[in-house]
Design a protein around this motif. Structure first.
Motif, mmCIF file in Angstrom:
data_model
loop_
_atom_site.group_PDB
_atom_site.id
_atom_site.type_symbol
_atom_site.label_atom_id
_atom_site.label_comp_id
_atom_site.label_asym_id
_atom_site.label_seq_id
_atom_site.Cartn_x
_atom_site.Cartn_y
_atom_site.Cartn_z
ATOM 1 N N ASN A 131 41.161 -63.451 43.592
ATOM 2 C CA ASN A 131 40.990 -64.902 43.648
ATOM 3 C C ASN A 131 41.706 -65.537 44.841
ATOM 4 O O ASN A 131 41.723 -66.754 44.978
ATOM 5 C CB ASN A 131 41.463 -65.557 42.340
ATOM 6 N N GLY A 132 42.298 -64.702 45.696
ATOM 7 C CA GLY A 132 42.900 -65.218 46.922
ATOM 8 C C GLY A 132 44.305 -65.758 46.775
ATOM 9 O O GLY A 132 44.759 -66.523 47.630
ATOM 10 N N PHE A 133 45.008 -65.371 45.719
ATOM 11 C CA PHE A 133 46.391 -65.797 45.518
ATOM 12 C C PHE A 133 47.329 -64.605 45.646
ATOM 13 O O PHE A 133 46.954 -63.464 45.375
ATOM 14 C CB PHE A 133 46.566 -66.433 44.132
ATOM 15 N N GLY A 134 48.565 -64.894 46.076
ATOM 16 C CA GLY A 134 49.573 -63.850 46.226
ATOM 17 C C GLY A 134 50.881 -64.234 45.568
ATOM 18 O O GLY A 134 51.064 -65.366 45.113
ATOM 19 N N HIS A 135 51.822 -63.272 45.539
ATOM 20 C CA HIS A 135 53.125 -63.466 44.910
ATOM 21 C C HIS A 135 54.241 -63.153 45.914
ATOM 22 O O HIS A 135 54.113 -62.211 46.707
ATOM 23 C CB HIS A 135 53.301 -62.533 43.708
ATOM 24 N N TRP A 136 55.321 -63.923 45.835
ATOM 25 C CA TRP A 136 56.478 -63.687 46.683
ATOM 26 C C TRP A 136 57.760 -63.962 45.899
ATOM 27 O O TRP A 136 57.763 -64.701 44.917
ATOM 28 C CB TRP A 136 56.492 -64.631 47.894
ATOM 29 N N VAL A 137 58.837 -63.372 46.386
ATOM 30 C CA VAL A 137 60.185 -63.822 46.020
ATOM 31 C C VAL A 137 60.731 -64.524 47.252
ATOM 32 O O VAL A 137 60.694 -63.989 48.360
ATOM 33 C CB VAL A 137 61.101 -62.651 45.613
ATOM 34 N N LEU A 138 61.216 -65.735 47.066
ATOM 35 C CA LEU A 138 61.779 -66.548 48.135
ATOM 36 C C LEU A 138 63.278 -66.672 47.917
ATOM 37 O O LEU A 138 63.746 -66.694 46.768
ATOM 38 C CB LEU A 138 61.137 -67.940 48.104
ATOM 39 N N ALA A 139 64.030 -66.734 49.006
ATOM 40 C CA ALA A 139 65.483 -66.890 48.887
ATOM 41 C C ALA A 139 65.986 -67.942 49.862
ATOM 42 O O ALA A 139 65.488 -68.059 50.982
ATOM 43 C CB ALA A 139 66.195 -65.564 49.141
ATOM 44 N N ARG A 140 66.978 -68.693 49.405
ATOM 45 C CA ARG A 140 67.646 -69.717 50.229
ATOM 46 C C ARG A 140 69.116 -69.343 50.349
ATOM 47 O O ARG A 140 69.802 -69.181 49.344
ATOM 48 C CB ARG A 140 67.518 -71.092 49.567
ATOM 49 N N ARG A 141 69.600 -69.187 51.577
ATOM 50 C CA ARG A 141 70.987 -68.754 51.803
ATOM 51 C C ARG A 141 71.765 -69.834 52.537
ATOM 52 O O ARG A 141 71.285 -70.408 53.519
ATOM 53 C CB ARG A 141 70.989 -67.456 52.629
ATOM 54 N N SER A 142 72.947 -70.112 52.047
ATOM 55 C CA SER A 142 73.812 -71.095 52.693
ATOM 56 C C SER A 142 74.213 -70.605 54.081
ATOM 57 O O SER A 142 74.536 -69.425 54.272
ATOM 58 C CB SER A 142 75.061 -71.328 51.841
ATOM 59 N N ILE A 143 74.194 -71.514 55.054
ATOM 60 C CA ILE A 143 74.599 -71.154 56.408
ATOM 61 C C ILE A 143 76.107 -70.966 56.494
ATOM 62 O O ILE A 143 76.602 -70.061 57.168
ATOM 63 C CB ILE A 143 74.120 -72.240 57.402
ATOM 64 N N SER A 144 76.867 -71.783 55.778
ATOM 65 C CA SER A 144 78.326 -71.702 55.829
ATOM 66 C C SER A 144 78.876 -70.581 54.958
ATOM 67 O O SER A 144 79.943 -70.040 55.233
ATOM 68 C CB SER A 144 78.948 -73.031 55.389
ATOM 69 N N ASP A 145 78.152 -70.191 53.900
ATOM 70 C CA ASP A 145 78.596 -69.127 52.995
ATOM 71 C C ASP A 145 77.413 -68.224 52.673
ATOM 72 O O ASP A 145 76.658 -68.482 51.734
ATOM 73 C CB ASP A 145 79.174 -69.725 51.715
ATOM 74 N N PRO A 146 77.209 -67.148 53.437
ATOM 75 C CA PRO A 146 76.044 -66.272 53.259
ATOM 76 C C PRO A 146 75.968 -65.594 51.895
ATOM 77 O O PRO A 146 74.927 -65.030 51.550
ATOM 78 C CB PRO A 146 76.213 -65.235 54.385
ATOM 79 N N THR A 147 77.053 -65.625 51.129
ATOM 80 C CA THR A 147 77.007 -65.019 49.791
ATOM 81 C C THR A 147 76.367 -65.969 48.771
ATOM 82 O O THR A 147 76.059 -65.564 47.649
ATOM 83 C CB THR A 147 78.416 -64.650 49.308
ATOM 84 N N GLU A 148 76.178 -67.214 49.173
ATOM 85 C CA GLU A 148 75.584 -68.207 48.274
ATOM 86 C C GLU A 148 74.073 -68.207 48.468
ATOM 87 O O GLU A 148 73.543 -68.781 49.409
ATOM 88 C CB GLU A 148 76.163 -69.589 48.585
ATOM 89 N N ILE A 149 73.364 -67.539 47.550
ATOM 90 C CA ILE A 149 71.919 -67.347 47.679
ATOM 91 C C ILE A 149 71.216 -67.804 46.405
ATOM 92 O O ILE A 149 71.614 -67.434 45.302
ATOM 93 C CB ILE A 149 71.573 -65.870 47.960
ATOM 94 N N ALA A 150 70.183 -68.611 46.563
ATOM 95 C CA ALA A 150 69.332 -69.035 45.453
ATOM 96 C C ALA A 150 67.994 -68.304 45.557
ATOM 97 O O ALA A 150 67.519 -68.028 46.657
ATOM 98 C CB ALA A 150 69.107 -70.540 45.490
ATOM 99 N N HIS A 151 67.406 -67.978 44.411
ATOM 100 C CA HIS A 151 66.171 -67.193 44.385
ATOM 101 C C HIS A 151 65.045 -67.968 43.711
ATOM 102 O O HIS A 151 65.284 -68.759 42.799
ATOM 103 C CB HIS A 151 66.406 -65.870 43.647
ATOM 104 N N TYR A 152 63.803 -67.667 44.143
ATOM 105 C CA TYR A 152 62.623 -68.337 43.617
ATOM 106 C C TYR A 152 61.500 -67.317 43.433
ATOM 107 O O TYR A 152 61.358 -66.393 44.233
ATOM 108 C CB TYR A 152 62.117 -69.412 44.587
ATOM 109 N N VAL A 153 60.709 -67.510 42.390
ATOM 110 C CA VAL A 153 59.474 -66.736 42.237
ATOM 111 C C VAL A 153 58.317 -67.656 42.623
ATOM 112 O O VAL A 153 58.268 -68.819 42.222
ATOM 113 C CB VAL A 153 59.304 -66.212 40.798
#
Length: 372
Positions: free
Chosen positions: A268-290
């Motif tokens: 049907n033309g759709f795909g799946h990803w995991v997305l991540a957002r990482r803090s520039i000042s603290d690289p250990t601070e990462i948020a995740h998205y489906v």
């Protein structure tokens, strides 16, 4: 305001509640420190709040139909094909035990467990503005398991226990049925970590970017269940891109972002990803998205949707700060819906005014007469 009120004036059975509703909306938008029954009555020249209380508790009018009218008005004023629907809940601190749905429960509004009610909301956001378009009152099991207590708060026997995620699905389905124009759905991890919600969205081919917890698992191309943080940790350094998620109260929301494709493209033309957002000042601070969306979706498209979640937080701030969303003094179940609906209407009106002013400003800035 009178013209806006006229859009749903026919939802009121008699002239008295119809006029009270206009007074109520006017009061909600007035520069009052508190917008409760007494202050709203005084604002329109009434000595007592009896009329205001009657409007919320006993008058003949259809608050769900007004909700739908408010939603349609929002679509007319700020609607766009690339609009985003956002789900979230907010707390309303309360005293006592008799207000519908109240109990000691965690609320992000206070950042701790408090005696409160919890409302679940759906917001609509586009480049023209943002507003709240739907609402549900969360009833804990301590309420739905005690039908006598429910009846005392005017909660009908047929009202079931429902989780906030079920509320989210109800509101999304109403938006879909009403053909609200939107391209994406987003919400925080309280919603995104619930897999049956993600399946529900995929079954309806609703594109989404949902925050999730660090130990959530997803299915890879090989059919394996893998933690989202493990997938992101395996990315090379160059996979991370510095992207702004838009302007916030403190300037541009700039982070490092990266994504991982999960499975082959569906028919049907759709795909799946995991997305991540990482803090520039603290690289250990990462948020995740489906994420689930059209196969042509770019990284910056996913970032835009993920960042749009802040629009509902901003809507709550404006609705509480300028439209009296949390200033009510009601106990009955239906009265809660009525106040919240009218506060959402006030917010929609304010959003429309600001969208008009922004459009005028943009037109003036591009006018050749500005620089003769």
């Amino acid at each position: 305001m009178a013209g806006f009120h006229a859009r749903f004036a026919h939802r009121f059975g008699r002239s008295e509640p119809r006029e009270r509703a206009l007074d109520y909306l006017t009061g909600l938008l007035a520069p009052l420190e508190k917008k409760n029954g007494w202050t709203l009555a005084e604002q329109v020249g009434q000595q007592r709040p009896d009329g205001v209380q009657r409007l919320l508790n006993h008058s003949d009018w259809d608050e769900d139909a007004v909700r739908d009218d408010v939603r349609d008005f929002v679509v007319e004023t700020i609607g766009a094909k690339d609009g985003i629907l956002i789900g979230d809940d907010t707390g309303f601190l309360k005293k006592g035990t008799k207000s519908a749905g109240v109990q000691r429960q965690y609320t992000g509004t206070a950042g701790r467990t408090e005696n409160c009610q919890i409302g679940t909301f759906l917001a609509y956001a586009s480049s023209k503005g943002r507003a709240l378009i739907d609402r549900e009152l969360y009833l804990p099991k301590s309420w739905t398991d005690d039908r006598e207590r429910c009846r005392a708060a005017d909660i009908a026997d047929e009202v079931p226990f429902a989780t906030k995620n079920e509320h989210f699905k109800w509101m999304l389905q109403r938006a879909i049925d009403a053909e609200v124009p939107f391209a994406w759905v987003t919400a925080d991890e309280a919603y995104g970590q619930v897999k049956h919600l993600r399946v529900w969205l995929e079954e309806r081919q609703v594109a989404h970017v949902l925050a999730t917890k660090v130990n959530d698992t997803v299915t890879t191309t090989d059919g394996d269940e893998v933690r989202v943080d493990a997938l992101i940790a395996a990315l090379p350094h160059q996979a991370w891109k510095r992207i702004s998620g838009g302007r916030g109260s403190h300037g541009e929301r700039i982070y490092h972002w990266a994504r991982v494709a999960l499975r082959p493209v569906w028919e049907n033309g759709f795909g799946h990803w995991v997305l991540a957002r990482r803090s520039i000042s603290d690289p250990t601070e990462i948020a995740h998205y489906v994420c689930y969306g059209p196969v042509g979706t770019r990284l910056k498209d996913l970032v835009k949707v993920a960042a749009a979640r802040w629009a509902i937080e901003e809507s709550f701030q404006v609705a509480k700060g300028e439209c009296g969303l949390d200033h009510y003094q009601v106990r009955l179940y239906r009265a809660w819906y009525r106040h919240i609906t009218l506060a959402m209407a006030a917010l929609a009106y304010l959003t429309a005014l600001r969208a008009q002013e922004a459009a005028k400003g943009a037109k003036a800035m591009t006018s050749p007469n500005l620089y003769p």
